[in-house]
Write a protein that holds these residues in place. Structure first.
Motif, PDB file in Angstrom:
ATOM      1  N   PHE A  68       0.863  -1.177   0.000  1.00  0.00           N
ATOM      2  CA  PHE A  68       0.000   0.000   0.000  1.00  0.00           C
ATOM      3  C   PHE A  68       0.901   1.229   0.000  1.00  0.00           C
ATOM      4  O   PHE A  68       1.797   1.361   0.824  1.00  0.00           O
ATOM      5  N   ILE A  69       0.635   2.131  -0.946  1.00  0.00           N
ATOM      6  CA  ILE A  69       1.477   3.316  -1.116  1.00  0.00           C
ATOM      7  C   ILE A  69       0.684   4.571  -0.772  1.00  0.00           C
ATOM      8  O   ILE A  69      -0.493   4.696  -1.130  1.00  0.00           O
ATOM      9  N   SER A  70       1.331   5.480  -0.054  1.00  0.00           N
ATOM     10  CA  SER A  70       0.744   6.785   0.256  1.00  0.00           C
ATOM     11  C   SER A  70       1.709   7.850  -0.243  1.00  0.00           C
ATOM     12  O   SER A  70       2.774   8.055   0.336  1.00  0.00           O
ATOM     13  N   THR A  71       1.341   8.498  -1.341  1.00  0.00           N
ATOM     14  CA  THR A  71       2.186   9.526  -1.933  1.00  0.00           C
ATOM     15  C   THR A  71       1.284  10.546  -2.627  1.00  0.00           C
ATOM     16  O   THR A  71       0.120  10.687  -2.262  1.00  0.00           O
ATOM     17  N   SER A  72       1.810  11.282  -3.609  1.00  0.00           N
ATOM     18  CA  SER A  72       0.986  12.275  -4.293  1.00  0.00           C
ATOM     19  C   SER A  72       1.326  12.333  -5.773  1.00  0.00           C
ATOM     20  O   SER A  72       2.430  11.966  -6.197  1.00  0.00           O
ATOM     21  N   ASN A  73       0.352  12.787  -6.561  1.00  0.00           N
ATOM     22  CA  ASN A  73       0.520  12.951  -8.002  1.00  0.00           C
ATOM     23  C   ASN A  73       1.483  14.109  -8.258  1.00  0.00           C
ATOM     24  O   ASN A  73       1.298  15.198  -7.710  1.00  0.00           O
ATOM     25  N   PRO A  74       2.520  13.925  -9.085  1.00  0.00           N
ATOM     26  CA  PRO A  74       3.521  14.972  -9.272  1.00  0.00           C
ATOM     27  C   PRO A  74       3.010  16.197 -10.020  1.00  0.00           C
ATOM     28  O   PRO A  74       3.619  17.271  -9.940  1.00  0.00           O
ATOM     29  N   VAL A  75       1.902  16.055 -10.728  1.00  0.00           N
ATOM     30  CA  VAL A  75       1.365  17.162 -11.517  1.00  0.00           C
ATOM     31  C   VAL A  75       0.195  17.832 -10.794  1.00  0.00           C
ATOM     32  O   VAL A  75       0.190  19.045 -10.582  1.00  0.00           O
ATOM     33  N   THR A  76      -0.783  17.039 -10.387  1.00  0.00           N
ATOM     34  CA  THR A  76      -1.985  17.602  -9.751  1.00  0.00           C
ATOM     35  C   THR A  76      -1.825  17.795  -8.250  1.00  0.00           C
ATOM     36  O   THR A  76      -2.596  18.511  -7.628  1.00  0.00           O
ATOM     37  N   LYS A  77      -0.833  17.095  -7.662  1.00  0.00           N
ATOM     38  CA  LYS A  77      -0.572  17.101  -6.220  1.00  0.00           C
ATOM     39  C   LYS A  77      -1.684  16.447  -5.402  1.00  0.00           C
ATOM     40  O   LYS A  77      -1.723  16.561  -4.177  1.00  0.00           O
ATOM     41  N   GLU A  78      -2.596  15.744  -6.071  1.00  0.00           N
ATOM     42  CA  GLU A  78      -3.627  15.003  -5.358  1.00  0.00           C
ATOM     43  C   GLU A  78      -3.011  13.785  -4.681  1.00  0.00           C
ATOM     44  O   GLU A  78      -2.006  13.233  -5.144  1.00  0.00           O
ATOM     45  N   ASP A  79      -3.634  13.360  -3.573  1.00  0.00           N
ATOM     46  CA  ASP A  79      -3.144  12.193  -2.846  1.00  0.00           C
ATOM     47  C   ASP A  79      -3.280  10.934  -3.684  1.00  0.00           C
ATOM     48  O   ASP A  79      -4.263  10.755  -4.416  1.00  0.00           O
ATOM     49  N   ILE A  80      -2.300  10.068  -3.580  1.00  0.00           N
ATOM     50  CA  ILE A  80      -2.364   8.719  -4.140  1.00  0.00           C
ATOM     51  C   ILE A  80      -2.256   7.761  -2.975  1.00  0.00           C
ATOM     52  O   ILE A  80      -1.215   7.652  -2.329  1.00  0.00           O
ATOM     53  N   ASN A  81      -3.344   7.093  -2.666  1.00  0.00           N
ATOM     54  CA  ASN A  81      -3.382   6.096  -1.604  1.00  0.00           C
ATOM     55  C   ASN A  81      -4.010   4.836  -2.181  1.00  0.00           C
ATOM     56  O   ASN A  81      -5.227   4.784  -2.370  1.00  0.00           O
ATOM     57  N   LYS A  82      -3.195   3.844  -2.487  1.00  0.00           N
ATOM     58  CA  LYS A  82      -3.760   2.654  -3.134  1.00  0.00           C
ATOM     59  C   LYS A  82      -2.893   1.429  -2.901  1.00  0.00           C
ATOM     60  O   LYS A  82      -1.698   1.526  -2.623  1.00  0.00           O
ATOM     61  N   LEU A  83      -3.556   0.286  -3.038  1.00  0.00           N
ATOM     62  CA  LEU A  83      -2.877  -0.992  -2.889  1.00  0.00           C
ATOM     63  C   LEU A  83      -2.321  -1.432  -4.233  1.00  0.00           C
ATOM     64  O   LEU A  83      -3.054  -1.529  -5.219  1.00  0.00           O
ATOM     65  N   MET A  84      -1.001  -1.678  -4.267  1.00  0.00           N
ATOM     66  CA  MET A  84      -0.326  -2.060  -5.501  1.00  0.00           C
ATOM     67  C   MET A  84       0.401  -3.386  -5.280  1.00  0.00           C
ATOM     68  O   MET A  84       0.318  -3.972  -4.207  1.00  0.00           O
ATOM     69  N   VAL A  85       1.114  -3.845  -6.295  1.00  0.00           N
ATOM     70  CA  VAL A  85       1.871  -5.085  -6.186  1.00  0.00           C
ATOM     71  C   VAL A  85       3.286  -4.842  -6.700  1.00  0.00           C
ATOM     72  O   VAL A  85       3.483  -4.252  -7.771  1.00  0.00           O
ATOM     73  N   ALA A  86       4.269  -5.279  -5.943  1.00  0.00           N
ATOM     74  CA  ALA A  86       5.668  -5.175  -6.355  1.00  0.00           C
ATOM     75  C   ALA A  86       5.923  -6.193  -7.461  1.00  0.00           C
ATOM     76  O   ALA A  86       5.834  -7.397  -7.234  1.00  0.00           O
ATOM     77  N   ALA A  87       6.232  -5.693  -8.665  1.00  0.00           N
ATOM     78  CA  ALA A  87       6.382  -6.599  -9.801  1.00  0.00           C
ATOM     79  C   ALA A  87       7.615  -6.302 -10.643  1.00  0.00           C
ATOM     80  O   ALA A  87       7.808  -6.914 -11.687  1.00  0.00           O
ATOM     81  N   ASP A  88       8.447  -5.371 -10.185  1.00  0.00           N
ATOM     82  CA  ASP A  88       9.583  -4.975 -11.001  1.00  0.00           C
ATOM     83  C   ASP A  88      10.715  -4.475 -10.107  1.00  0.00           C
ATOM     84  O   ASP A  88      10.513  -4.235  -8.907  1.00  0.00           O
ATOM     85  N   VAL A  89      11.889  -4.328 -10.703  1.00  0.00           N
ATOM     86  CA  VAL A  89      13.050  -3.773  -9.998  1.00  0.00           C
ATOM     87  C   VAL A  89      13.679  -2.718 -10.898  1.00  0.00           C
ATOM     88  O   VAL A  89      13.293  -2.555 -12.054  1.00  0.00           O
ATOM     89  N   GLY A  90      14.660  -2.000 -10.375  1.00  0.00           N
ATOM     90  CA  GLY A  90      15.350  -0.994 -11.177  1.00  0.00           C
ATOM     91  C   GLY A  90      16.692  -0.664 -10.565  1.00  0.00           C
ATOM     92  O   GLY A  90      16.839  -0.678  -9.337  1.00  0.00           O
ATOM     93  N   GLY A  91      17.681  -0.351 -11.423  1.00  0.00           N
ATOM     94  CA  GLY A  91      19.013  -0.060 -10.936  1.00  0.00           C
ATOM     95  C   GLY A  91      19.077   1.128 -10.000  1.00  0.00           C
ATOM     96  O   GLY A  91      19.936   1.204  -9.125  1.00  0.00           O
ATOM     97  N   ALA A  92      18.139   2.067 -10.164  1.00  0.00           N
ATOM     98  CA  ALA A  92      18.140   3.272  -9.327  1.00  0.00           C
ATOM     99  C   ALA A  92      17.248   3.132  -8.103  1.00  0.00           C
ATOM    100  O   ALA A  92      17.193   4.032  -7.266  1.00  0.00           O
TER     101      ALA A  92
END
Length: 367
Positions: free
Chosen positions: A303-327
């Motif tokens: 479950f992630i709690s963050t915000s939209n980078p453009v609208t600044k609206e809250d993002i609170n939702k259940l997601m699934v870890a399915a990828d990785v990244g070098g950074a």
């Protein structure tokens, strides 16, 4: 000493302060974990849990091979109520970093569209390579179980395993062990494909070719954005993918110098499906994350709690870890998959938000 003890007790009584106790499950996550009630996770019950459940079940097609998810994935096949499924089968834990903070950095990524050709010419001259024929990947887990999440990559030189060529060397001296899938017309777009890990290439005849991550040269990822910022190529107001692109459009002679700062180089394979993460399932827009597997296992509901980078609206939702990244490195660190298209590019390119992460651990592995 007695006065100090009285002072501490007084502070505790009047402020309600107490030292939080964190739990450790190193075989699941190297982070400190704070157990929380589902009711304490903002908007958990307001989320579309039915949709989240479908994404989790799709992940189960691959994550069920991991011991942690075998039992809970079997239960998912027989469950119709998403809310009951998550509450009955998981415990929620908030990730805490090594400084005691529950807040980290959330960036974004997307599936890019490139323009290419199966043959090289003056326009289409930048190759998307397959995994080199002479690359050797060493799995160290049989000898060092604690290194099971790491791979050693290189090539043989005589009887020694040496590091594989870095980005600058691969682009300057292509060899017979490198086979292109196709060629594209934009060097920076190709670099972004390396960062994103998968994408689409529209060929000259109009057909679409899906390409996905196959391997990497074993070199450590270095942030080109930070390098450009540090050296004055861009300022903080233009520290985004869009800002970097604008700089290269005006200064094409600088692109090799700057991009080669990142020695990491990614190799690809043709794919029958769209963007596919390290878990091996096609990614779902706004419901999948790239994570650091040291802290969040692939297949884990998050479950992630963050915000939209453009609208600044809250993002609170259940997601699934399915990828990785070098950074993507650190206890509270994730890459939010925005999907495909111009909007996805805009959001992903601008996203660098604060956020909290809660992992849902199957109950049977905690007992």
């Amino acid at each position: 000493m007695r006065q100090l003890l009285i002072f501490i007790i007084t502070i505790y009584i009047f402020t309600g302060c107490s030292v939080k106790e964190y739990q450790k499950y190193d075989d699941i996550s190297k982070a400190s974990l704070e157990k929380v009630n589902f009711y304490d996770i903002e908007d958990f019950y307001n989320d579309d849990l039915d949709y989240a459940f479908e994404v989790f079940k799709k992940a189960c097609t691959r994550s069920k091979r991991y011991e942690m998810f075998k039992e809970v994935c079997l239960k998912a096949d027989d469950e119709n109520n998403a809310r009951d499924f998550f509450i009955s089968n998981f415990e929620a834990y908030k990730l805490i970093d090594n400084k005691g903070s529950d807040e980290g950095v959330i960036t974004g990524y997307y599936e890019p569209l490139l323009h290419g050709s199966l043959t090289k010419d003056d326009t289409y001259k930048y190759p998307i390579y397959k995994t080199p024929k002479d690359m050797i990947t060493v799995d160290l887990s049989n000898v060092y179980p604690e290194l099971k999440k790491y791979r050693l990559r290189g090539k043989l030189k005589g009887n020694k395993l040496v590091p594989y060529e870095d980005r600058a060397q691969l682009e300057k001296h292509a060899n017979e062990n490198l086979e292109p899938i196709c060629y594209v017309d934009d060097k920076f777009a190709l670099f972004l494909l390396h960062i994103q890990g998968s994408g689409k290439v529209k060929l000259t005849d109009g057909t679409i070719l899906n390409v996905g991550y196959a391997n990497q040269n074993g070199r450590r990822y270095k942030s080109v954005g930070k390098y450009m910022l540090k050296n004055g190529f861009i300022d903080r107001n233009s520290a985004s993918i869009q800002g970097m692109k604008a700089y290269f459009d005006k200064n094409p002679d600088k692109i090799d110098e700057i991009l080669n700062h990142n020695e990491s180089y990614v190799f690809f394979r043709e794919s029958k499906q769209g963007a596919t993460g390290a878990l091996g399932v096609e990614l779902t827009s706004k419901r999948n994350l790239a994570v650091d597997r040291s802290y969040i296992p692939l297949g884990m509901p998050v479950f992630i709690s963050t915000s939209n980078p453009v609208t600044k609206e809250d993002i609170n939702k259940l997601m699934v870890a399915a990828d990785v990244g070098g950074a993507i490195k650190g206890e509270i660190r994730a890459d939010f998959f925005w999907g495909f298209g111009d909007k996805a590019f805009e959001y992903a390119g601008k996203m660098k938000e604060k956020g909290k992460l809660y992992i849902l651990i199957p109950k049977q592995v905690l007992n």
